[in-house]
Design an enzyme around this catalytic site. Structure first.
Site, short mmCIF file in Angstrom:
data_model
loop_
_atom_site.label_atom_id
_atom_site.label_comp_id
_atom_site.label_asym_id
_atom_site.label_seq_id
_atom_site.Cartn_x
_atom_site.Cartn_y
_atom_site.Cartn_z
N HIS A 190 39.36 52.53 44.56
CA HIS A 190 39.40 52.42 46.02
C HIS A 190 40.75 52.95 46.45
O HIS A 190 41.77 52.66 45.82
CB HIS A 190 39.22 50.96 46.45
CG HIS A 190 39.18 50.75 47.93
ND1 HIS A 190 38.51 51.60 48.79
CD2 HIS A 190 39.74 49.79 48.72
CE1 HIS A 190 38.64 51.16 50.03
NE2 HIS A 190 39.39 50.07 50.02
N ARG A 213 44.39 33.46 30.81
CA ARG A 213 43.62 33.40 32.04
C ARG A 213 42.28 34.11 31.88
O ARG A 213 42.01 34.75 30.86
CB ARG A 213 44.43 34.02 33.19
CG ARG A 213 45.66 33.20 33.55
CD ARG A 213 46.40 33.82 34.72
NE ARG A 213 47.62 33.09 35.03
CZ ARG A 213 48.53 33.49 35.91
NH1 ARG A 213 48.34 34.64 36.57
NH2 ARG A 213 49.61 32.78 36.14
N GLU A 246 27.72 54.34 52.38
CA GLU A 246 28.52 53.21 52.84
C GLU A 246 27.78 52.33 53.84
O GLU A 246 28.35 51.38 54.35
CB GLU A 246 29.83 53.71 53.46
CG GLU A 246 30.70 54.53 52.52
CD GLU A 246 31.27 53.73 51.36
OE1 GLU A 246 31.04 52.50 51.30
OE2 GLU A 246 31.94 54.34 50.50
N GLY A 287 30.70 45.59 40.57
CA GLY A 287 30.90 45.91 39.16
C GLY A 287 29.76 45.49 38.26
O GLY A 287 29.43 46.19 37.30
N SER A 335 35.54 42.45 47.86
CA SER A 335 37.00 42.40 47.78
C SER A 335 37.56 41.55 48.91
O SER A 335 36.90 41.30 49.92
CB SER A 335 37.58 43.81 47.86
OG SER A 335 37.34 44.36 49.16
#
EC number: 1.1.1.86
Length: 493
Positions: A132, A76, A390, A158, A415
């Site tokens: 996280h 994969r 944030e 990333g 995400s």
């Protein structure tokens, strides 16, 4: 298992929410030494997994990847990414027992299964790492008492972790040690070395807590970072079309406008973003932002309240158990929106300044969203430094994903947890903006320049003062001092 935060008493909750210390560069004088010569196994090879691993290897650490047997057998994408980059790849049973540090960088919804599979394989006294803390805080995962549990959370996607490292820099990073799992008192040393290996120490590191990271991260991504950009994109595009603008022009103005506007935000905060406007446009953007804040204040508070109580995570995990039914439905609906299907406008030229001049409403949305998210987090007990990272800091990075392939790309890069929260927010915010803000717009608010008007010097002075004295501007100026090497992020060159 149950929500860890909800097992704490009020004093403990406030203590964990308020954990935030900006670390001095001298605290990283030992660099990666604490992890030198130790075996580090990363589980998962997605954007964070691959790019953190590349940085850590380049920093002199021993990195391997543990993947599920089927990922290896079927070759994969995760297996191919790790193999093509020259890493040792093996099954859990092969690599986990040898690891001194196991880093779980799989998607949130896989964490419980991954931890259940690997915890029996982790050797006595080893460490488990996260980027996280949702599995620890919201799911309430209990980790074996001999295992040290740490977190290193880069404040960007990333891909950017890797690009900044290759420049000899890094990205701002939060680190934490789970107070229930630090048997040898080595957690902070492990987290510092890991952060140094990714390059984060060059851009600024906050010593935080799992709780503060999770609650602030969820709030930022649901509201200003993703939800506001999605709601704003859909509403602004529809307004431009209703005004008779060329669909290709409208699509391009929105797609690249967020990125251009927030580039100024990144370099000089809300002050610089607003200074890119004419005086007439600045006064109008300020007025619009105050209207938007008035209409959306309750929604920002509701999201924060649901995050703090655990209600958001409970509802999201119900959707996990239901095969992501709502997530997939909302994703499909987004793909069918007019903005997502607008012509590309490749032959249309829009200058950098035009994005500001024709995007006054978008500037107002950014200002309102950033300030609301920041203020709501701080009112809840989250420190200003965490709230800044944030909200304002990450916004240009998310806007950049929209510039690449619109909302589809944003929702692919973030995400599943962020995507789910984004839809919850945007599905409510967009109709409010369409009903309460769009009908109040004037000529020059969107799609054309603001007409020049006579300027009241006292009003302009007071507006400038209000912009510059907002707490996010004061803490932002301090934190950006650690990021003077920041490069421009642009899809257009």
């Amino acid at each position: 298992m149950g929500n860890y935060f909800n097992t704490l008493n009020l004093r403990q909750q406030l203590d964990q929410l308020g954990r935030c210390r900006f670390m001095e560069r001298e605290e990283f004088a030992d660099g990666v030494n604490f992890l030198k010569g130790k075996k580090i196994v990363i589980i998962g090879c997605g954007a964070q997994g691959l790019n953190q691993g590349l940085n850590m290897r380049d920093s002199g650490l021993d990195i391997a990847y543990a993947l599920r047997p089927e990922a290896i057998e079927e070759k994969r994408a995760s297996f191919q990414r790790a193999s093509e980059n020259g890493f040792v790849v093996g099954a859990y049973q092969q690599l986990i027992p040898t690891a001194d540090l196991v880093i779980n960088l799989t998607p949130d919804k896989q964490h419980s299964k991954v931890v259940a599979d690997v915890m029996p394989l982790i050797k006595q006294g080893a460490a488990l790492g996260y980027s996280h803390g949702l599995n620890i805080v919201e799911v309430g995962e209990k980790i074996r008492q001999d295992i040290t549990v740490v977190m290193v959370a880069p404040k960007c996607p990333g891909t950017e972790v890797r690009e900044e490292f290759k420049r000899g820099f890094g990205v701002p990073t939060l680190i934490a040690v789970h107070p229930e799992n630090d048997p040898k008192g080595e957690g902070l040393a492990i987290a510092k070395a890991w952060a140094a290996a990714t390059g984060g120490h060059r851009a600024g590191v906050l010593e935080s807590s799992f709780v503060a990271e999770v609650k602030s991260d969820l709030m930022g991504e649901q509201t200003i970072l993703c939800g506001m950009l999605q709601a704003g994109s859909l509403v602004c595009y529809d307004k431009l079309i209703a005004d008779g603008k060329d669909p290709a022009y409208a699509g391009k103005l929105i797609q690249y406008g967020w990125e251009t506007i927030t580039e100024a935000l990144k370099q000089g905060g809300i002050t610089l973003m607003m200074d890119r406007l004419s005086n007439s446009a600045k006064l109008r953007a300020f007025s619009l932002s105050e209207q938007i804040k008035e209409k959306l204040d309750f929604l920002f508070k509701k999201h924060m309240d649901d995050i703090i109580s655990g209600e958001f995570s409970r509802v999201m995990m119900e959707d996990w158990a239901n095969g992501d039914a709502n997530l997939l439905k909302w994703r499909e609906q987004t793909g069918k929106t007019a903005f997502e299907n607008a012509p590309k406008g490749e032959n249309i030229k829009i200058s950098e300044q035009e994005y500001f001049d024709h995007g006054v409403l978008m500037v107002a949305m950014v200002k309102a969203g950033v300030e609301l998210a920041f203020d709501t987090m701080v009112e809840t007990g989250i420190y200003e430094e965490s709230a800044y990272y944030e909200s304002l800091h990450e916004l240009p990075l998310i806007a950049n994903t929209i510039a690449r392939k619109r909302l589809y790309e944003m929702n692919v890069v973030i995400s599943d947890t962020a995507e789910y929260g984004n839809y919850l927010f945007a599905n409510v915010a967009a109709p409010i903006l369409a009903k309460e803000i769009i009908p109040t717009l004037k000529r020059g608010d969107l799609g054309e320049s603001t007409p020049a008007t006579e300027i009241d010097n006292i009003l302009l002075r007071d507006v400038n003062d209000a912009i510059r004295q907002h707490p996010i501007e004061l803490i932002g100026q301090e934190l950006r001092g650690y990021m003077t090497d920041m490069k421009r992020i642009s899809s257009q060159g």
